[in-house]
Enzyme design. Sequence first.
Site, PDB file in Angstrom:
ATOM      1  N   GLU A 152      -0.408   4.916  -0.558  1.00 52.16           N
ATOM      2  CA  GLU A 152      -1.107   6.184  -0.801  1.00 52.16           C
ATOM      3  C   GLU A 152      -0.128   7.363  -0.741  1.00 52.16           C
ATOM      4  O   GLU A 152       0.718   7.420   0.161  1.00 52.16           O
ATOM      5  CB  GLU A 152      -2.194   6.427   0.255  1.00 52.16           C
ATOM      6  CG  GLU A 152      -3.559   5.970  -0.178  1.00 52.16           C
ATOM      7  CD  GLU A 152      -3.955   4.683   0.507  1.00 52.16           C
ATOM      8  OE1 GLU A 152      -3.035   3.871   0.799  1.00 52.16           O
ATOM      9  OE2 GLU A 152      -5.162   4.504   0.737  1.00 52.16           O
ATOM     10  N   LYS A 210      -2.878  -0.321 -24.903  1.00 49.51           N
ATOM     11  CA  LYS A 210      -3.332  -0.522 -26.292  1.00 49.51           C
ATOM     12  C   LYS A 210      -2.097  -0.592 -27.204  1.00 49.51           C
ATOM     13  O   LYS A 210      -1.319  -1.525 -27.080  1.00 49.51           O
ATOM     14  CB  LYS A 210      -4.315   0.575 -26.675  1.00 49.51           C
ATOM     15  CG  LYS A 210      -5.576   0.548 -25.791  1.00 49.51           C
ATOM     16  CD  LYS A 210      -6.606   1.549 -26.233  1.00 49.51           C
ATOM     17  CE  LYS A 210      -7.889   1.428 -25.433  1.00 49.51           C
ATOM     18  NZ  LYS A 210      -7.941   2.299 -24.263  1.00 49.51           N
ATOM     19  N   TYR A 238       0.857  -1.201   0.000  1.00 49.25           N
ATOM     20  CA  TYR A 238       0.000   0.000   0.000  1.00 49.25           C
ATOM     21  C   TYR A 238       0.881   1.234   0.000  1.00 49.25           C
ATOM     22  O   TYR A 238       1.859   1.290   0.732  1.00 49.25           O
ATOM     23  CB  TYR A 238      -0.895   0.026   1.257  1.00 49.25           C
ATOM     24  CG  TYR A 238      -2.353  -0.205   0.919  1.00 49.25           C
ATOM     25  CD1 TYR A 238      -2.996   0.609  -0.010  1.00 49.25           C
ATOM     26  CD2 TYR A 238      -3.073  -1.221   1.524  1.00 49.25           C
ATOM     27  CE1 TYR A 238      -4.324   0.397  -0.328  1.00 49.25           C
ATOM     28  CE2 TYR A 238      -4.406  -1.437   1.198  1.00 49.25           C
ATOM     29  CZ  TYR A 238      -5.023  -0.620   0.270  1.00 49.25           C
ATOM     30  OH  TYR A 238      -6.325  -0.829  -0.049  1.00 49.25           O
ATOM     31  N   THR A 294      -4.122   5.520 -21.983  1.00 45.66           N
ATOM     32  CA  THR A 294      -4.075   4.221 -21.326  1.00 45.66           C
ATOM     33  C   THR A 294      -2.739   3.608 -21.723  1.00 45.66           C
ATOM     34  O   THR A 294      -2.075   4.069 -22.662  1.00 45.66           O
ATOM     35  CB  THR A 294      -5.244   3.306 -21.757  1.00 45.66           C
ATOM     36  OG1 THR A 294      -5.315   3.277 -23.175  1.00 45.66           O
ATOM     37  CG2 THR A 294      -6.562   3.795 -21.195  1.00 45.66           C
ATOM     38  N   ASP A 305      -6.675  12.825 -25.617  1.00 45.46           N
ATOM     39  CA  ASP A 305      -6.793  11.446 -25.135  1.00 45.46           C
ATOM     40  C   ASP A 305      -6.195  10.552 -26.228  1.00 45.46           C
ATOM     41  O   ASP A 305      -6.825  10.268 -27.249  1.00 45.46           O
ATOM     42  CB  ASP A 305      -8.271  11.117 -24.892  1.00 45.46           C
ATOM     43  CG  ASP A 305      -8.463   9.696 -24.376  1.00 45.46           C
ATOM     44  OD1 ASP A 305      -7.535   8.879 -24.521  1.00 45.46           O
ATOM     45  OD2 ASP A 305      -9.547   9.402 -23.841  1.00 45.46           O
ATOM     46  N   ARG A 327      -2.713  -3.037 -18.321  1.00 50.54           N
ATOM     47  CA  ARG A 327      -3.836  -2.109 -18.234  1.00 50.54           C
ATOM     48  C   ARG A 327      -3.462  -1.030 -17.228  1.00 50.54           C
ATOM     49  O   ARG A 327      -2.868  -1.306 -16.192  1.00 50.54           O
ATOM     50  CB  ARG A 327      -5.094  -2.834 -17.794  1.00 50.54           C
ATOM     51  CG  ARG A 327      -5.445  -3.983 -18.715  1.00 50.54           C
ATOM     52  CD  ARG A 327      -6.821  -4.483 -18.445  1.00 50.54           C
ATOM     53  NE  ARG A 327      -7.779  -3.721 -19.212  1.00 50.54           N
ATOM     54  CZ  ARG A 327      -8.174  -4.058 -20.441  1.00 50.54           C
ATOM     55  NH1 ARG A 327      -7.692  -5.128 -21.033  1.00 50.54           N
ATOM     56  NH2 ARG A 327      -9.049  -3.328 -21.079  1.00 50.54           N
TER      57      ARG A 327
HETATM   58  N1  DSN Z   1     -12.607   0.109 -24.574  1.00 52.71           N
HETATM   59  C1  DSN Z   1     -11.667   0.897 -25.334  1.00 52.71           C
HETATM   60  C2  DSN Z   1     -11.710   0.576 -26.785  1.00 52.71           C
HETATM   61  O1  DSN Z   1     -11.968  -0.556 -27.099  1.00 52.71           O
HETATM   62  O2  DSN Z   1     -11.477   1.431 -27.613  1.00 52.71           O
HETATM   63  C3  DSN Z   1     -11.825   2.333 -25.063  1.00 52.71           C
HETATM   64  O3  DSN Z   1     -11.750   2.544 -23.698  1.00 52.71           O
END
Ligand code: DSN
Length: 440
Positions: A53, A226, A51, A223, A197, A232
């Site tokens: 924080e 991807k 932990y 994120t 984004d 993630r």
């Molecule tokens: N779920 C993602 C996507 O598939 O594009 C976006 O957050």
Amino acid sequence: MSQLKNSDPQVFELIKEEEIRQKEVLEMIPSENYTSAAVMEALGSVLTNKYSEGYPKKRYYQGNKIVDSVETLAQERAKKLFGVPYVNVQPYSGSPANAEIYMSLLEPLKDKIMGLSLAFGGHLTHGAPVSFSGKYFKTVAYELSEHGLLDYDKIFEIAKSERPKIIVCGATAYPRIIDFKKFGEIADEVEAFLLADISHIAGLIVAGVHPSPAPYADIIMTTTHKTLRGPRGAMIMVTEKGLLEDTELAEKIDKAVFPGFQGGPHDNQTAAIAVALEEAGKPEFQKYGQQVVKNAKALALELKKFDFDMVSGGTDNHLILIDLGSKKVNGAVAAYALEVAGIVVNKNAVPNDTMPPFYPSGIRLGTPAITTRGMKEREMVKIAAWINTVLNEVHGEQVPDTKETRSAFWKIFRTKAKENENLLKIAGEIKELTQKFPLP
Ligand code: DSN
């Protein structure tokens, strides 16, 4: 996973089954990828026990000397890779990260977010009425032009009349280059913050095959799982420009992440992000990003030969959005049939879709995961032909209008698809092909 196998054979078996599934199909959901084994090792490490924080050197728990080093390392790697002076690597994922950005800058129910409409490829958190972003903030959406492209003049017009406090650029289903410079100019004109984004295209930006928003945006959110190919997670970055606009912006973001929105960061996730960022800084990753785009373009070219109607006519990035209206097949039907054949895509709305989101008129597919496996243009030719065969097999399968007739339709359709010899033959061919392209 010998420990897991002994202690919980049920979960062990499920994970093994999923591993086999991932091995034997073509993963073509454009937001998915395969992380390296090193990323997974960091994610499965003892760091999950801690932990912490707070932030490095300012924690609310003892025992964080090493975690501080892990988090600082992730921060330094992200700053270097994206050319920004500040980053927060603690957001659990993209949606919380966007919530944290809004919390840091906007007054709920008063200030306005302007983003790409969900129905036109924006994300839920860009102001969609069903998400917190549309419930707790005022919103205005922009759409794509009739050619499926961002219309910067129109966006400027809307921004001038609506005066949003944040303009969000970035999408989940936009197959073309985003002109961040133009978005920056629009945001400057209307005195709005620009949030880029880049969740879908972060890996392409790092690889130099998509322009970076760093000179034009105030805040960048991505994120990490991807095209960036990490675990993630998500990161919020503030640019030089953002710090000039608001010298306290970085502090505001930190406070919004913790204690504003989250508790303890997931330190194992932070370590895995650090590993992915190191990998993304290597020359091999540049080649990977280039090949992702080459593959998507090659696939689009082949699909065109089979008269597929692609939104915007093709792609500049990692994804393709197909409008199946002209093929007389519903997107949900197509996605199901493709899965039976071993090609995993997702059903997706297309611009001006008249169908509901659960039964949209299109499919979205992409090349990040199959490129990680080493597939190239030659494989794209085969994949396009398989997609065409599958779609021909289900030609004319439209989803009925009413709920009752829909469930009867699905029952029959699913059985038909699972017994379709041509789809099963393709699944076998894909199983054979994928054996030549092992997972990392
Ligand atoms: N779920 C993602 C996507 O598939 O594009 C976006 O957050």
